[in-house]
Design a protein around this motif. Structure first.
Motif, PDB file in Angstrom:
ATOM      1  N   SER A   5       9.695   4.764   7.136  1.00 23.38           N
ATOM      2  CA  SER A   5      10.159   3.792   6.154  1.00 23.38           C
ATOM      3  C   SER A   5      10.997   2.703   6.809  1.00 23.38           C
ATOM      4  CB  SER A   5      10.970   4.501   5.070  1.00 23.38           C
ATOM      5  OG  SER A   5      11.455   3.578   4.111  1.00 23.38           O
ATOM      6  N   LEU A   6      11.842   3.095   7.766  1.00 23.25           N
ATOM      7  CA  LEU A   6      12.689   2.121   8.451  1.00 23.25           C
ATOM      8  C   LEU A   6      11.882   1.206   9.373  1.00 23.25           C
ATOM      9  CD1 LEU A   6      15.754   4.360   9.412  1.00 23.25           C
ATOM     10  CD2 LEU A   6      15.746   2.486   7.752  1.00 23.25           C
ATOM     11  N   LEU A   7      10.875   1.770  10.045  1.00 27.14           N
ATOM     12  CA  LEU A   7      10.148   1.009  11.054  1.00 27.14           C
ATOM     13  C   LEU A   7       9.013   0.170  10.481  1.00 27.14           C
ATOM     14  CD1 LEU A   7       9.974   3.700  13.889  1.00 27.14           C
ATOM     15  CD2 LEU A   7      11.446   1.677  13.811  1.00 27.14           C
ATOM     16  N   VAL A   8       8.242   0.743   9.555  1.00 26.43           N
ATOM     17  CA  VAL A   8       7.056   0.031   9.058  1.00 26.43           C
ATOM     18  C   VAL A   8       7.035  -0.065   7.535  1.00 26.43           C
ATOM     19  CG1 VAL A   8       5.690   0.637  11.079  1.00 26.43           C
ATOM     20  CG2 VAL A   8       5.683   2.164   9.105  1.00 26.43           C
ATOM     21  N   ASN A   9       8.177   0.189   6.916  1.00 26.79           N
ATOM     22  CA  ASN A   9       8.304   0.008   5.467  1.00 26.79           C
ATOM     23  C   ASN A   9       7.407   0.937   4.661  1.00 26.79           C
ATOM     24  OD1 ASN A   9       9.694  -1.244   3.358  1.00 26.79           O
ATOM     25  ND2 ASN A   9       8.049  -2.725   3.016  1.00 26.79           N
ATOM     26  N   THR A  10       7.133   2.133   5.189  1.00 22.52           N
ATOM     27  CA  THR A  10       6.389   3.128   4.422  1.00 22.52           C
ATOM     28  C   THR A  10       7.234   3.594   3.238  1.00 22.52           C
ATOM     29  OG1 THR A  10       5.257   3.899   6.414  1.00 22.52           O
ATOM     30  CG2 THR A  10       5.270   5.392   4.527  1.00 22.52           C
ATOM     31  N   PRO A  11       6.671   3.665   2.028  1.00 23.04           N
ATOM     32  CA  PRO A  11       7.470   4.055   0.866  1.00 23.04           C
ATOM     33  C   PRO A  11       8.117   5.442   1.038  1.00 23.04           C
ATOM     34  CG  PRO A  11       5.358   3.153   0.178  1.00 23.04           C
ATOM     35  CD  PRO A  11       5.293   3.319   1.669  1.00 23.04           C
TER      36      PRO A  11
END
Length: 231
Positions: A5-11
């Motif tokens: 989530s932090l690196l690639v904005n995965t929910p």
């Protein structure tokens, strides 16, 4: 914490976190002198941002860590822009989406070497509530929460850091509200609180500044950023 989530904005369920209360909390006690091993304890789940103070008990048996604690991580979702700008309200205009409750709580960690590091610690216990209950039992009366069910950014007199102390200051709430909108002084000995509030306004993190040359723990001023109802 979800690295994806932090690196690639995965929910993730809570912004950048996957809240998993079944995993509990791990508490690491790290000796600063490097002469003893790091000890790790387990604890029932809770969530927090800020610690107010930490100190050893008078008998040296416990490390007390005082923090503003929540039962879960819902506060992460409370503080995103949408619910702050456009909170949910009823047809009657009542606020339906209030700031999550939190309390000033104490986590007590045993320091004796014979204490099993694998043992489950007790969940952090409310400090103000405990003091209030003690006083209520003595006077046969009851007390309401002086913080409005919300405690964040706990601060103390810097001269008392790492030591036992009596007074703490925090962002609190006068409800109904979807954010911290008051400042409170907590007396941890009596459980009493004093609260300052400007209707329609909001305040930020408090800082205690002691009077030069004073020896009284609460002799000083509390500084905090604030905004009035007109912005």
């Amino acid at each position: 914490m979800s690295l994806l989530s932090l690196l690639v904005n995965t929910p993730a369920s809570h912004l950048f976190m996957d809240w998993k209360p079944e995993d509990g909390v791990k508490v690491h006690v790290v000796p600063l002198d490097g002469q003893k091993a790091v000890r790790t304890f387990a604890c029932p789940s809770f969530f927090f941002f800020h610690v107010g103070n930490a100190f050893e008990s008078e008998d040296g048996k416990y490390l007390h860590v005082d923090l503003a604690a929540y039962d879960d991580a819902q506060i992460l979702l409370d503080l995103v822009l949408q619910p702050l700008q456009s909170p949910r309200v009823s047809q009657a205009g009542e606020l339906l989406q209030q700031i999550s409750p939190s309390q000033y709580r104490r986590l007590s960690i045993p320091l004796q070497q014979q204490a099993a590091a694998s043992a489950m610690l007790q969940a952090p216990e409310p400090i103000i509530q405990s003091a209030q209950q003690h006083q209520a039992e003595a006077s046969s009366s009851s007390s309401s929460d002086p913080l409005g069910g919300y405690c964040e950014f706990p601060a103390i007199n810097p001269a008392r850091r790492g030591q036992s102390y009596r007074y703490a200051y925090c962002l609190s709430a006068v409800r109904p509200t979807n954010l911290g909108n008051a400042l409170s002084k907590m007396d941890l000995q009596t459980g009493m609180g004093q609260t300052w509030h400007m209707p329609g306004g909001a305040v930020g993190e408090p800082v205690f500044v002691g009077r030069p040359g004073t020896t009284a723990e609460d002799d000083g001023v509390v500084l905090a950023p604030g905004v009035g109802p007109e912005g």
